[in-house]
Design a protein around this motif. Structure first.
Motif, PDB file in Angstrom:
ATOM      1  N   ALA A   1      64.953 -22.456 -40.909  1.00 16.01           N
ATOM      2  CA  ALA A   1      66.247 -23.001 -41.320  1.00 16.01           C
ATOM      3  C   ALA A   1      67.393 -22.101 -40.850  1.00 16.01           C
ATOM      4  N   PHE A   2      67.269 -20.791 -41.045  1.00 20.87           N
ATOM      5  CA  PHE A   2      68.310 -19.868 -40.586  1.00 20.87           C
ATOM      6  C   PHE A   2      68.445 -19.910 -39.060  1.00 20.87           C
ATOM      7  N   GLU A   3      67.330 -20.050 -38.378  1.00 26.89           N
ATOM      8  CA  GLU A   3      67.353 -20.119 -36.916  1.00 26.89           C
ATOM      9  C   GLU A   3      68.096 -21.365 -36.446  1.00 26.89           C
TER      10      GLU A   3
ATOM     11  N   TYR B   1      64.087 -19.102 -49.099  1.00 30.81           N
ATOM     12  CA  TYR B   1      63.866 -17.660 -49.254  1.00 30.81           C
ATOM     13  C   TYR B   1      63.620 -17.317 -50.721  1.00 30.81           C
ATOM     14  N   GLN B   2      64.372 -17.961 -51.612  1.00 27.29           N
ATOM     15  CA  GLN B   2      64.247 -17.672 -53.044  1.00 27.29           C
ATOM     16  C   GLN B   2      62.875 -18.042 -53.590  1.00 27.29           C
ATOM     17  N   ILE B   3      62.240 -19.066 -52.996  1.00 25.75           N
ATOM     18  CA  ILE B   3      60.904 -19.435 -53.466  1.00 25.75           C
ATOM     19  C   ILE B   3      59.818 -18.799 -52.591  1.00 25.75           C
ATOM     20  N   GLU B   4      60.252 -17.851 -51.736  1.00 25.40           N
ATOM     21  CA  GLU B   4      59.355 -17.035 -50.911  1.00 25.40           C
ATOM     22  C   GLU B   4      58.601 -17.856 -49.856  1.00 25.40           C
ATOM     23  N   ASN B   5      59.204 -18.955 -49.436  1.00 29.82           N
ATOM     24  CA  ASN B   5      58.663 -19.693 -48.296  1.00 29.82           C
ATOM     25  C   ASN B   5      59.384 -19.162 -47.060  1.00 29.82           C
ATOM     26  N   TYR B   6      58.952 -17.983 -46.602  1.00 28.88           N
ATOM     27  CA  TYR B   6      59.685 -17.282 -45.567  1.00 28.88           C
ATOM     28  C   TYR B   6      59.584 -17.959 -44.202  1.00 28.88           C
ATOM     29  N   GLU B   7      58.474 -18.602 -43.930  1.00 31.93           N
ATOM     30  CA  GLU B   7      58.308 -19.235 -42.627  1.00 31.93           C
ATOM     31  C   GLU B   7      59.328 -20.355 -42.422  1.00 31.93           C
ATOM     32  N   THR B   8      59.446 -21.238 -43.416  1.00 31.57           N
ATOM     33  CA  THR B   8      60.389 -22.344 -43.285  1.00 31.57           C
ATOM     34  C   THR B   8      61.822 -21.852 -43.444  1.00 31.57           C
ATOM     35  N   ALA B   9      62.021 -20.818 -44.261  1.00 33.28           N
ATOM     36  CA  ALA B   9      63.361 -20.232 -44.413  1.00 33.28           C
ATOM     37  C   ALA B   9      63.853 -19.692 -43.076  1.00 33.28           C
ATOM     38  N   ALA B  10      62.972 -18.995 -42.366  1.00 33.28           N
ATOM     39  CA  ALA B  10      63.344 -18.458 -41.059  1.00 33.28           C
ATOM     40  C   ALA B  10      63.717 -19.585 -40.099  1.00 33.28           C
TER      41      ALA B  10
ATOM     42  N   THR C   1      64.612 -12.186 -43.272  1.00 30.65           N
ATOM     43  CA  THR C   1      63.451 -13.022 -43.575  1.00 30.65           C
ATOM     44  C   THR C   1      62.260 -12.642 -42.703  1.00 30.65           C
ATOM     45  N   LEU C   2      62.514 -12.443 -41.421  1.00 35.25           N
ATOM     46  CA  LEU C   2      61.440 -12.050 -40.509  1.00 35.25           C
ATOM     47  C   LEU C   2      60.901 -10.670 -40.863  1.00 35.25           C
ATOM     48  N   SER C   3      61.777  -9.782 -41.318  1.00 37.55           N
ATOM     49  CA  SER C   3      61.352  -8.432 -41.691  1.00 37.55           C
ATOM     50  C   SER C   3      60.452  -8.456 -42.914  1.00 37.55           C
ATOM     51  N   ILE C   4      60.871  -9.196 -43.963  1.00 39.70           N
ATOM     52  CA  ILE C   4      60.088  -9.206 -45.196  1.00 39.70           C
ATOM     53  C   ILE C   4      58.751  -9.907 -45.001  1.00 39.70           C
TER      54      ILE C   4
ATOM     55  N   PHE D   1      71.708 -23.501 -43.453  1.00 37.12           N
ATOM     56  CA  PHE D   1      71.862 -22.166 -44.055  1.00 37.12           C
ATOM     57  C   PHE D   1      71.516 -22.209 -45.544  1.00 37.12           C
ATOM     58  N   ASN D   2      72.071 -23.189 -46.272  1.00 42.37           N
ATOM     59  CA  ASN D   2      71.802 -23.300 -47.706  1.00 42.37           C
ATOM     60  C   ASN D   2      70.327 -23.569 -47.982  1.00 42.37           C
ATOM     61  N   ALA D   3      69.708 -24.392 -47.118  1.00 38.94           N
ATOM     62  CA  ALA D   3      68.274 -24.647 -47.263  1.00 38.94           C
ATOM     63  C   ALA D   3      67.489 -23.356 -47.068  1.00 38.94           C
ATOM     64  N   GLY D   4      67.911 -22.550 -46.100  1.00 40.67           N
ATOM     65  CA  GLY D   4      67.238 -21.277 -45.864  1.00 40.67           C
ATOM     66  C   GLY D   4      67.306 -20.358 -47.068  1.00 40.67           C
ATOM     67  N   VAL D   5      68.467 -20.323 -47.717  1.00 37.49           N
ATOM     68  CA  VAL D   5      68.625 -19.488 -48.917  1.00 37.49           C
ATOM     69  C   VAL D   5      67.673 -19.948 -50.013  1.00 37.49           C
ATOM     70  N   GLY D   6      67.603 -21.257 -50.225  1.00 39.27           N
ATOM     71  CA  GLY D   6      66.710 -21.786 -51.253  1.00 39.27           C
ATOM     72  C   GLY D   6      65.250 -21.511 -50.944  1.00 39.27           C
TER      73      GLY D   6
END
Length: 243
Positions: free
Chosen positions: A193-195, A182-191, A214-217, A175-180
């Motif tokens: 991580a959240f998954e 997302y903040q650097i706009e790496n949405y694919e890897t963020a998604a 993340t998937l929406s943006i 979850f924390n990795a996903g937040v980080g």
């Protein structure tokens, strides 16, 4: 003090330290932080061989928005802990207490530097900690977040690639990795991580909410539909999920 008197008065001064430290606990508990700070400062003036008052001062200063003083208090505590490391870790009773104090000091210093937007100093702090503990997930994530703030996106990506490949990661770590990410706009890897966090705990509402956002943006609408359904399953009244 003259060196001879330092040795002769150590026991007396440490007893004075205990008295001032204990006196500070009451105003700290009632919210009189200025009085608590004064008494903790008095404790360190009487005797400066223990880290506890400095750790408390770090907390109190941070609450008083005296971030520079908080940084100094945590750093002093770390200096004291460094001087007693070998002796304390060899003691079965003192070792766990030392480790607890060390964690409080390193965490407090890192968080205070980040809160004060001293991101480069915070990154240097976590980088130093990683040298001694290169697999520590919290340090990696904190370093990445601070590097992101100073615009070092490539270095952040390398850290998160290493983090995501770690087989020991848990739900909170993903979850924390996903937040980080997302903040650097790496949405694919963020998604991703959240998954992973949601897979580890099917009732993790925040992971599913962040996954949907993340998937929406990133306009991955085919993936968003089932993700939104899962969010609604966990949180039926979630307005964003229905939207």
């Amino acid at each position: 003090l003259h060196p001879r008197y330092i040795l002769e008065t150590t026991a007396w001064r440490e007893r004075g330290w205990v008295g001032a430290y204990n006196d500070a606990i009451t105003p700290m508990g009632t919210g009189d932080l200025e009085m608590a700070a004064n008494l903790f400062e008095a404790a360190t003036a009487i005797y400066d061989g223990r880290p506890e008052a400095h750790l408390q001062l770090g907390t109190v200063y941070a609450q008083l928005d005296r971030t520079d003083d908080a940084v100094g208090a945590y750093q002093t505590a770390l200096d004291i802990l460094a001087g007693s490391r070998e002796e304390q870790l060899a003691d079965s009773i003192g070792g766990p207490i030392w480790e607890q104090h060390y964690e409080i000091a390193t965490t407090g210093l890192g968080q205070t530097l980040t809160y004060a937007e001293r991101f480069q100093e915070a990154a240097d702090h976590y980088g130093t900690l990683l040298e001694a503990d290169p697999t520590n997930i919290t340090y990696i994530s904190s370093l990445a977040n601070n590097l992101a703030e100073v615009g070092m996106a490539d270095s952040v990506q390398v850290l998160y690639d290493k983090l995501m490949a770690d087989p020991t990661l848990g739900e909170r770590d993903f979850f924390n990795a996903g937040v980080g990410l997302y903040q650097i706009e790496n949405y694919e890897t963020a998604a991703r991580a959240f998954e992973r966090a949601a897979e580890m705990n099917s009732f993790n509402r925040d992971a599913r909410l962040n996954l949907a956002q993340t998937l929406s943006i990133s306009e991955r609408f085919e993936d968003l539909v089932p993700a939104a359904r899962e969010l609604i399953r966990v949180d039926p009244r979630n307005a964003l999920g229905w939207i």
